[in-house]
Motif scaffolding. Structure first.
Motif, PDB file in Angstrom:
ATOM      1  N   ALA A 329       0.828  -1.210   0.000  1.00  0.00           N
ATOM      2  CA  ALA A 329       0.000   0.000   0.000  1.00  0.00           C
ATOM      3  C   ALA A 329       0.854   1.247   0.000  1.00  0.00           C
ATOM      4  N   ILE A 330       0.284   2.328  -0.518  1.00  0.00           N
ATOM      5  CA  ILE A 330       0.881   3.648  -0.307  1.00  0.00           C
ATOM      6  C   ILE A 330      -0.213   4.557   0.241  1.00  0.00           C
ATOM      7  N   SER A 331       0.238   5.545   0.975  1.00  0.00           N
ATOM      8  CA  SER A 331      -0.706   6.457   1.581  1.00  0.00           C
ATOM      9  C   SER A 331      -0.564   7.808   0.889  1.00  0.00           C
ATOM     10  N   VAL A 332      -1.587   8.170   0.110  1.00  0.00           N
ATOM     11  CA  VAL A 332      -1.482   9.377  -0.710  1.00  0.00           C
ATOM     12  C   VAL A 332      -2.036  10.564   0.071  1.00  0.00           C
ATOM     13  N   PRO A 333      -1.209  11.557   0.331  1.00  0.00           N
ATOM     14  CA  PRO A 333      -1.644  12.648   1.207  1.00  0.00           C
ATOM     15  C   PRO A 333      -2.808  13.457   0.628  1.00  0.00           C
TER      16      PRO A 333
END
Ligand code: ASP
Length: 609
Positions: A329-333
């Protein structure tokens, strides 16, 4: 004398001077009895004014675009000044002119926004090179070249040329070969890099070598590769990894300063290959922005802090996650407010064949502390919160999750991270961020041949602490399915890559300098003693005569120029590049040769069909 001044130097202080200029006709504008001509050369554009008397002559002896003309005239102050060009305050009242050469109508306009397509411009590259944009690129290339040479010279490096006609010892890419007329049936190869020569120079005692040099690789051309390209190739003796990193960080800092007036004083971060792969999904991460990759299904010991929230592993119940080899996963601001349309579009994006995923899951971390996901049916709010904590997501973030086979998923999340970085404007063209990637694996496994291949090249030394693993173990792979458990799979290379804004701009290693270890290396790569001697006997021999410890690096010069020029394409920075099929469309090369040439070379062509 053809000219007293160039077309870029005259200013208001020169008014009333009588000058002679020579150059190309850029534009012709006729206004009743007078004509304005923009005259162009490498240095700029100067406006010429042909008054009434000359206008008459112009009718008899007209000018056209790209005609080469010489004019004599007087510098005047312009009434209608052009602040956009350096010569914009003056013009030349033409007293006399000579057409030095006429020109056919060019197949495209020689302007910044040309109407010529790629193929046409490449076919007439000599005209394309007249355009400002291309000229600026070549000027930048020369500035980088000068800066590198100055730095290396000041640091005691010596430019030594090495041969282009060498022996074929393919390892990695294919060699380009050149038949020898005088040695019937034998071939030279063009060097893929001067690697072994620079090592021999170290044996000879030239302890700081460099060369800005052409390399030739007969590879299937992936996007933006050239079969011949240029390296800044360097080698040093009596050095350890740290010495090399320091010296060549210095080189890049100097280039930034000389070419872009950027004082890059930040320390250059170092990341291990393994961490780069896990945190960014690839080994040349763009660190101008964060958004690290979180592995929801990776052994928790790698990132204990973040994995804490998932200490019992990924919750069950959702088949897609349960069955996948990897969930990342990535956490997109600040994107939790993405609409359905936007998340659908992102899903389509990851499904494109180039990315190859079957779907995209997401969690919206709403600003009010609640969570909304694409798999709400399967997970409770608390479980979603745990996933968000593990991904270090903040309220307002959008977590994007991919699941699937490990290698593909890792590549996909890396691409998605770059794409989101681009969409959010976090990959700024004018911001430069350097990174060293170190501790690469020494070997890669080749399943086709069930053997090890060198990740970098066969002259790269293992890390000092790993040399004994190589010496004390056999390279034979008895259980191909368990190759990862073979001791060789864990040997780290004493190698390093320099990464700039997500591009590998240079790579090198500390070399093996003992004959015994080099022989062991060749054997590890599946070479017999005879084969090793046949291909590299000269190097093994040289290592018997006092080879010093040494190491080096090579920078991809074309790519470095392209990045500094804010472009994705290296072709724009090469005067005469090849197209994507490796062809020079201007020369129409490669081409057949005539029968007599073939006969002299004792070559018979045997095309299928
Ligand atoms: N010769 C190597 C290459 O072309 C670079 C180096 O190890 O110095 O990749």
């Amino acid at each position: 004398m053809y000219r007293t001044h160039t077309c870029g130097v005259l200013r208001i202080q020169d008014v009333q001077t009588e000058v002679t200029l020579a150059g190309w006709v850029q534009t012709i504008r006729k206004f009743g009895a007078i004509t304005f001509v923009d005259l162009r050369d490498r240095y700029g554009i100067t406006q010429l004014l042909f008054g009434e008397e000359l206008n008459h002559r112009l009718e008899q002896q007209p000018l056209g675009r790209e005609f080469v003309v010489q004019i004599r005239g007087t510098v005047l102050e312009r009434s209608n000044k052009n602040p956009n060009i350096p010569t914009g305050e003056i013009e030349i009242q033409v007293l006399n002119y000579t057409v030095l050469n006429s020109s056919a109508v060019p197949p495209f306009t020689i302007q910044d926004d040309t109407d010529g397509g790629d193929d046409l411009r490449m076919k007439y590259r000599y005209l394309d090179l007249r355009r400002n944009m291309v000229k600026h690129n070549l000027e930048l290339r020369y500035a980088v070249n000068r800066s590198a040479r100055n730095y290396l010279h000041e640091n005691g490096f010596m430019d030594i040329e090495t041969p282009f006609l060498i022996k074929s010892t393919p390892e990695g890419a294919r060699d380009f070969v050149v038949p020898s007329r005088m040695n019937a049936g034998q071939f030279y190869a063009l060097p893929q890099s001067p690697q072994t020569f620079k090592q021999l120079l170290m044996v000879s005692g030239y302890d700081r070598y460099y060369q800005i040099v052409k390399c030739f690789r007969d590879e299937d051309l992936r996007a933006d590769r050239q079969p011949e390209f240029t390296q800044i190739d360097c080698e040093m003796s009596f050095v350890e990894q740290e010495d090399i990193l320091r010296m060549f960080e210095g080189l890049i800092r100097r280039i930034f300063k000389d070419v872009k007036a950027i004082d890059y004083t930040d320390p250059v971060e170092k990341i291990s290959w393994e961490n780069a792969m896990w945190r960014y999904g690839n080994d040349k991460p763009d660190i101008r922005f964060g958004m690290p990759v979180v592995n929801y299904k990776f052994p928790p010991h790698v990132f204990p802090a973040k994995q804490g929230a998932l200490s019992h592993g990924l919750p069950g119940g959702f088949k897609v996650f349960e069955e996948a080899e990897t969930v990342v996963a990535i956490s997109v601001p600040r994107c939790s407010d993405y609409s359905r349309k936007q998340t659908d579009e992102l899903t389509e994006w990851v499904k494109r064949p180039q990315i190859g995923m079957s779907g995209l899951a997401f969690i919206k971390c709403n600003p009010d502390g609640t969570f909304k996901s694409s798999f709400d049916k399967f997970y409770s709010e608390t479980q979603l919160k745990d996933l968000a904590t593990a991904a270090e997501a903040k309220a307002g973030d959008l977590i994007l999750i991919l699941a699937g086979r490990e290698e593909r998923t890792r590549k996909a999340i890396s691409e998605l991270r770059l794409e989101m970085g681009k969409r959010l404007g976090l990959r700024k063209e004018y911001e430069f961020k350097l990174l060293w990637v170190v501790d690469f694996p020494l070997f890669e496994y080749d399943p086709g041949e069930n053997r090890w291949i060198a990740r970098h090249h066969p002259f790269t030394s293992p890390k000092p602490s790993d040399i004994s693993i190589m010496i004390n173990n056999s390279p034979v792979i008895d259980h191909p399915e368990k190759y990862l458990e073979h001791p060789y799979a864990n040997i780290k290379a004493n190698a390093y890559d320099m990464v700039l804004n997500g591009n590998e701009i240079g790579g090198g290693s500390i070399r093996i300098f003992q004959r015994g270890l080099q022989e062991k290396m060749f054997a590890a790569l599946g070479m017999s003693r005879e084969e090793a001697l046949h291909k590299f006997g000269f190097l093994l021999g040289a290592f018997e005569y006092g080879a010093p410890p040494h190491g080096g690096i090579a920078f991809g010069f074309d790519r470095l120029c392209a990045i500094l020029g804010g472009s994705e394409s290296i072709r724009d920075f090469i005067a005469f590049p090849k197209n994507n099929s490796g062809r020079d469309v201007m020369l129409d090369a490669p081409a057949t040769i005539d029968d007599q040439q073939l006969e002299e070379l004792h070559i018979r062509i045997n095309l299928p069909g």
